[in-house]
Design a protein around this motif. Structure first.
Motif, mmCIF file in Angstrom:
data_model
loop_
_atom_site.group_PDB
_atom_site.id
_atom_site.type_symbol
_atom_site.label_atom_id
_atom_site.label_comp_id
_atom_site.label_asym_id
_atom_site.label_seq_id
_atom_site.Cartn_x
_atom_site.Cartn_y
_atom_site.Cartn_z
ATOM 1 N N GLY A 2 -58.254 -42.944 -7.763
ATOM 2 C CA GLY A 2 -58.007 -42.123 -6.584
ATOM 3 C C GLY A 2 -56.589 -42.134 -6.065
ATOM 4 O O GLY A 2 -56.323 -41.654 -4.957
ATOM 5 N N VAL A 3 -55.648 -42.678 -6.844
ATOM 6 C CA VAL A 3 -54.243 -42.768 -6.405
ATOM 7 C C VAL A 3 -53.331 -42.361 -7.554
ATOM 8 O O VAL A 3 -53.559 -42.756 -8.703
ATOM 9 N N VAL A 4 -52.298 -41.597 -7.239
ATOM 10 C CA VAL A 4 -51.287 -41.232 -8.233
ATOM 11 C C VAL A 4 -49.954 -41.041 -7.522
ATOM 12 O O VAL A 4 -49.924 -40.652 -6.343
ATOM 13 N N PHE A 5 -48.860 -41.367 -8.201
ATOM 14 C CA PHE A 5 -47.555 -41.065 -7.623
ATOM 15 C C PHE A 5 -46.668 -40.391 -8.674
ATOM 16 O O PHE A 5 -46.786 -40.644 -9.868
ATOM 17 N N PHE A 6 -45.816 -39.500 -8.178
ATOM 18 C CA PHE A 6 -44.959 -38.689 -9.027
ATOM 19 C C PHE A 6 -43.501 -39.034 -8.773
ATOM 20 O O PHE A 6 -43.053 -39.113 -7.629
ATOM 21 N N LEU A 7 -42.758 -39.231 -9.864
ATOM 22 C CA LEU A 7 -41.320 -39.467 -9.815
ATOM 23 C C LEU A 7 -40.611 -38.352 -10.567
ATOM 24 O O LEU A 7 -41.150 -37.813 -11.532
ATOM 25 N N ARG A 8 -39.393 -38.056 -10.133
ATOM 26 C CA ARG A 8 -38.569 -37.141 -10.917
ATOM 27 C C ARG A 8 -37.443 -37.931 -11.554
ATOM 28 O O ARG A 8 -36.612 -38.509 -10.858
ATOM 29 N N HIS A 9 -37.428 -37.997 -12.884
ATOM 30 C CA HIS A 9 -36.346 -38.661 -13.613
ATOM 31 C C HIS A 9 -35.168 -37.705 -13.712
ATOM 32 O O HIS A 9 -35.283 -36.633 -14.321
ATOM 33 N N LEU A 55 -43.512 -31.443 0.577
ATOM 34 C CA LEU A 55 -42.786 -32.687 0.292
ATOM 35 C C LEU A 55 -42.192 -32.699 -1.107
ATOM 36 O O LEU A 55 -41.197 -33.378 -1.349
ATOM 37 N N ALA A 56 -42.794 -31.962 -2.035
ATOM 38 C CA ALA A 56 -42.307 -31.963 -3.415
ATOM 39 C C ALA A 56 -40.851 -31.504 -3.487
ATOM 40 O O ALA A 56 -40.070 -32.013 -4.295
ATOM 41 N N GLY A 57 -40.485 -30.560 -2.641
ATOM 42 C CA GLY A 57 -39.110 -30.058 -2.646
ATOM 43 C C GLY A 57 -38.111 -30.985 -1.991
ATOM 44 O O GLY A 57 -36.896 -30.756 -2.076
ATOM 45 N N LEU A 58 -38.583 -32.034 -1.312
ATOM 46 C CA LEU A 58 -37.701 -32.985 -0.632
ATOM 47 C C LEU A 58 -37.481 -34.256 -1.440
ATOM 48 O O LEU A 58 -36.689 -35.114 -1.064
ATOM 49 N N LEU A 59 -38.179 -34.383 -2.555
ATOM 50 C CA LEU A 59 -38.175 -35.608 -3.348
ATOM 51 C C LEU A 59 -36.796 -35.881 -3.947
ATOM 52 O O LEU A 59 -36.218 -35.039 -4.628
ATOM 53 N N ARG A 60 -36.258 -37.077 -3.706
ATOM 54 C CA ARG A 60 -34.980 -37.480 -4.285
ATOM 55 C C ARG A 60 -35.229 -38.105 -5.652
ATOM 56 O O ARG A 60 -36.033 -39.039 -5.770
ATOM 57 N N PRO A 61 -34.561 -37.621 -6.686
ATOM 58 C CA PRO A 61 -34.823 -38.133 -8.045
ATOM 59 C C PRO A 61 -34.602 -39.638 -8.143
ATOM 60 O O PRO A 61 -33.706 -40.192 -7.509
ATOM 61 N N ASP A 62 -35.449 -40.280 -8.918
ATOM 62 C CA ASP A 62 -35.348 -41.695 -9.295
ATOM 63 C C ASP A 62 -35.717 -42.677 -8.189
ATOM 64 O O ASP A 62 -36.164 -43.786 -8.487
ATOM 65 N N VAL A 63 -35.516 -42.335 -6.928
ATOM 66 C CA VAL A 63 -35.636 -43.333 -5.865
ATOM 67 C C VAL A 63 -36.799 -43.089 -4.908
ATOM 68 O O VAL A 63 -37.103 -43.945 -4.076
ATOM 69 N N GLU A 64 -37.429 -41.935 -4.989
ATOM 70 C CA GLU A 64 -38.571 -41.641 -4.125
ATOM 71 C C GLU A 64 -39.735 -41.135 -4.962
ATOM 72 O O GLU A 64 -39.555 -40.675 -6.090
ATOM 73 N N ALA A 65 -40.925 -41.223 -4.388
ATOM 74 C CA ALA A 65 -42.127 -40.783 -5.096
ATOM 75 C C ALA A 65 -43.016 -39.989 -4.154
ATOM 76 O O ALA A 65 -43.036 -40.215 -2.942
ATOM 77 N N TYR A 105 -40.226 -42.470 5.067
ATOM 78 C CA TYR A 105 -41.639 -42.205 4.788
ATOM 79 C C TYR A 105 -41.995 -40.883 5.456
ATOM 80 O O TYR A 105 -41.864 -40.753 6.682
ATOM 81 N N LEU A 106 -42.439 -39.916 4.672
ATOM 82 C CA LEU A 106 -42.789 -38.604 5.199
ATOM 83 C C LEU A 106 -44.250 -38.294 4.885
ATOM 84 O O LEU A 106 -44.791 -38.760 3.880
ATOM 85 N N LYS A 160 -38.242 -33.187 8.956
ATOM 86 C CA LYS A 160 -37.384 -32.462 9.888
ATOM 87 C C LYS A 160 -36.358 -31.668 9.083
ATOM 88 O O LYS A 160 -36.260 -31.802 7.875
ATOM 89 N N GLU A 161 -35.572 -30.891 9.777
ATOM 90 C CA GLU A 161 -34.599 -30.032 9.110
ATOM 91 C C GLU A 161 -33.598 -30.832 8.288
ATOM 92 O O GLU A 161 -33.215 -30.448 7.183
ATOM 93 N N ASP A 162 -33.187 -32.007 8.797
ATOM 94 C CA ASP A 162 -32.171 -32.792 8.072
ATOM 95 C C ASP A 162 -32.765 -33.591 6.917
ATOM 96 O O ASP A 162 -32.053 -34.357 6.263
ATOM 97 N N ASP A 163 -34.056 -33.458 6.644
ATOM 98 C CA ASP A 163 -34.650 -34.092 5.476
ATOM 99 C C ASP A 163 -34.459 -33.270 4.208
ATOM 100 O O ASP A 163 -34.808 -33.717 3.104
ATOM 101 N N ARG A 164 -33.938 -32.065 4.345
ATOM 102 C CA ARG A 164 -33.720 -31.239 3.160
ATOM 103 C C ARG A 164 -32.679 -31.877 2.255
ATOM 104 O O ARG A 164 -31.709 -32.437 2.737
ATOM 105 N N PRO A 165 -32.862 -31.772 0.922
ATOM 106 C CA PRO A 165 -31.917 -32.399 -0.009
ATOM 107 C C PRO A 165 -30.558 -31.711 0.021
ATOM 108 O O PRO A 165 -30.453 -30.573 0.427
#
Length: 203
Positions: A87-94, A129-139, A66-67, A198-203
């Motif tokens: 007032g709520v929305v979540f984004f996924l990358r397929h 945070l958008a650049g750290l998003l893991r496809p399919d499994v995070e939002a 959780y970030l 943190k630094e190690d959160d980068r994809p």
């Protein structure tokens, strides 16, 4: 006769891969990328699919990070571009489709926004945070409330848990007091678990 009238206890939840009975301490989720669905799994099975490409990519383990991005530049103007009626929305990358999908809770469940994805990209560029998003499994989870916008990166199963809760409690046009209280409680829990990247959160 009483034993025939007694309610049948619910069947225990089992891992959908190996069949072992699941308990709270070993209950994880996988994303079935072919069916676009969540599957329950025990911890050992979840670990098998923790690496990208494992199992030919059909299953991916939902992580538990959780970030939060307290320094994001999302504002009312950016939110208005999203044209989300709640007032709520979540984004996924397929990963297979290589595109973002925006969903929001509604009385009918998860409702997909039909806005041009290019607009979402413009809005989401305001958060690291958008650049750290893991496809399919995070939002990327956004909430607009009381004149502020909160921005979190969360496991995707948490978002669908929220959708189910809102669908169950929703009343009237705006959801009703019980749904709003549940929403506040949900985001309080997310805020307590979230940390800055943190630094190690980068994809």
């Amino acid at each position: 006769m009483r034993r025939f009238r007694a309610p049948v206890p619910p069947a225990p939840e089992r891992c959908e891969l190996c069949g072992v009975v699941l308990a709270e301490h070993n209950h994880r989720h996988l994303v079935n990328t072919e069916r676009r669905a969540l599957a329950c799994a025990c911890t050992p099975c979840a670990l098998l699919f923790d690496r990208p490409g494992a199992g030919a990519g059909q299953f991916r383990t939902v992580p538990d990070r959780y970030l939060v991005d307290p320094g994001h530049a999302l504002d009312d103007a950016a939110w208005n571009l999203l044209q989300i009626p709640v007032g709520v929305v979540f984004f996924l990358r397929h990963a297979d489709l290589d595109r973002l999908v925006a969903l929001y809770p509604s009385p009918a469940g998860a409702t997909e926004s039909e806005l041009d994805p290019a607009t979402w990209q413009t809005v989401l560029a305001a958060s690291r945070l958008a650049g750290l998003l893991r496809p399919d499994v995070e939002a990327l989870l956004l909430r607009r409330s009381e004149g502020r916008i909160d921005c979190y990166l969360v496991p995707v199963d948490v978002c669908y848990e929220l959708v189910g809760r809102m669908r169950l409690l929703w009343q009237g046009f705006d959801g009703g007091a019980e749904a709003r209280a549940a929403l506040t409680e949900f985001f309080s829990k997310v805020a307590r678990r979230a940390r800055e990247p943190k630094e190690d959160d980068r994809p």
